[in-house]
Enzyme design. Structure first.
Site, PDB file in Angstrom:
ATOM      1  CB  SER A   1      -0.908   0.009   1.233  1.00 58.71           C
ATOM      2  OG  SER A   1      -0.128   0.092   2.421  1.00 58.71           O
ATOM      3  CE  LYS A   2      -2.519   6.218  -2.694  1.00 59.05           C
ATOM      4  NZ  LYS A   2      -3.437   7.379  -2.690  1.00 59.05           N
TER       5      LYS A   2
END
Length: 472
Positions: free
Chosen positions: A249-250
């Site tokens: 994820s980010k």
């Protein structure tokens, strides 16, 4: 279904794979790996690799995102066959299939209101059971009024089996598949319908994608079987996880192909890294493009999620930098340094020494900055500390010896420096360290003799002279 028959199509049917990204952002690293696996499988079998932009989400799809996807694909060298397709081009065809399903009795018009749906959902929650659409319109012959959606009349008895090329045999009870929407109330097709119709019409034989789509496969098979169409081979690849084992994820850092390019990663390094992220060929780590095409198969795609390891990517990138053409690397570095013409040629000559220590293009550029620095050099803290009074005296002796060199070649330069150290009764390093500081302003650089040769006699003597006298 045995391994051979499921991994390779009949000889009369060429392989057709596709990559179908949603244009709502950059080319995600996971999407890039999916594209790579599809591209390799098609190229390995001499088939076709298609690119279809799934822009059914009109509110979020942007031209900028499309351009980013195409740019990332081209940078990685993942060329597609024919034009790129847009799912929105085929909405009329999607609706046509939905109406065929209605005529076959495999779909129905559902006039349930949003309030009715909400009440059914609340009832399921209260009874602590999964919510499944149980529309009163499924078997009704009564004419409805107002807005309606078209739902698939999903099978309720038995089970659906998928012999997945990665996941193995996966079984779902048909009672778990609800009557999902094919056409919305405005007549637009849903993703679930559109992807099936497009895959069929494009002749896709193998659907290779992330395992987050595995549940979708059972719904899509229901449409395929209702239409009597050939079923594709499915291969659902585990998702990529971050170093902590959680889904990438980010918060794990850069996620787009463009971000890794901006970080100084070469496309062949990312190609190789993504290939090994979930697929293997024995103990081989460095795999060329041609080898990847020759070796790739679905049998060696791992069943467990792979962990993205930035350190491994950096090391692999360093390998490809060392293997890369010097002029190509100079061309990548030059914009960061603002050099051209003769300076670019100097950068090319310096590249064999510079690239031996770099793990990315930015490190390569940083290592080359001393070549084009203006005098007097700015000194980093470590370099300044080396320029003691004793060191400045050694620099004066080295200056005299180097000024006497008539043929400015590495052998003659090395002899002059070594003679200076011997004459002063010190080890070579005692002279080389302040000499490096004077010439580069740093404590690290290519070999000192190479630095002198690259800078040239005039520039080298001037930089040494700048440090021979104590500064006020």
């Amino acid at each position: 279904m045995n391994s051979e028959s499921s991994s390779s199509p009949p000889s009369s049917q060429p392989v057709v794979t596709r990559f179908a990204p949603s244009p709502t952002g950059f080319l995600h690293i996971g999407g890039a790996r999916t594209a790579l696996f599809n591209w390799l499988f098609a190229r390995h079998h001499g088939g076709k690799f298609l690119l279809r932009i799934e822009d059914t989400d009109t509110a979020r799809s942007t031209r900028e995102a499309v351009d980013a996807i195409l740019d990332g694909m081209r940078w990685l060298g993942l060329d597609w066959d024919g034009q790129e397709y847009f799912q929105s081009q085929f909405w009329a065809r999607h609706a046509e299939v939905a109406h065929q399903l209605l005529e076959r009795g495999a779909a129905y018009r559902c006039f349930m209101s949003q309030d009715e749906l909400a009440a059914a959902r609340e009832k399921a929650q209260a009874e602590k059971r999964p919510f499944r659409i149980e529309s009163p319109w499924r078997d009704s012959a009564a004419p409805g009024e107002g807005a309606f959606v078209v739902r698939l009349k999903a099978p309720r008895e038995g089970e659906t089996v998928i012999e997945d090329r990665v996941q193995g045999r996966v079984v779902v009870r048909n009672s778990e598949i609800d009557d999902f929407v094919l056409l919305r109330s405005d007549g637009s097709p849903t993703y679930m319908l559109a992807v099936v119709v497009d895959d069929h019409d494009m002749g896709v034989t193998h659907v290779v994608r992330g395992d987050d789509h595995l549940n979708n496969a059972f719904r899509q098979l229901a449409i395929i079987r209702a239409m009597g169409w050939p079923e594709p081979v499915y291969a659902h690849v585990p998702l990529i996880h971050g170093p902590d084992g959680a889904k990438l994820s980010k918060r794990h850092g850069a996620l787009g192909v463009d971000a890794y390019r901006d970080m100084g990663v070469l496309p062949e390094a990312l190609f190789n890294y993504l290939l090994r992220l979930g697929w293997g060929h024995g103990d081989d780590e460095i795999i060329s493009r041609d080898q990847a095409i020759a070796w790739f198969d679905l049998d060696h795609v791992g069943k467990s999620p792979s962990r993205f390891d930035t350190r491994k990517l950096e090391n692999l990138n360093g390998h490809y930098i060392r293997e890369a053409d010097d002029r190509r690397l100079a061309g990548l570095v030059a914009p960061q340094l603002g050099v051209a013409g003769e300076q670019l040629e100097l950068l090319v000559r310096a590249m064999p020494e510079l690239k031996a220590r770099a793990h990315d293009i930015h490190q390569l550029a940083d290592g080359a900055r001393f070549l084009f620095a203006e005098r007097p050099l700015a000194m980093d803290e470590g370099a300044a500390a080396l320029l003691t009074a004793e060191a400045r005296g050694l620099l004066a002796s080295a200056h005299a010896a180097l000024a006497a060199v008539s043929d400015w070649q590495p052998e003659a330069i090395e002899a002059a420096v070594r003679d200076t150290a011997d004459g002063a009764g010190v080890k070579l390093g005692k002279l080389a360290q302040p000499l490096r500081a004077a010439l580069t302003g740093r404590t690290t650089s290519p070999g000192i003799f190479d630095v002198l040769a690259l800078l040239g006699q005039g520039e080298s003597l001037s930089r040494i002279a700048d440090q021979m006298e104590p500064k006020e």
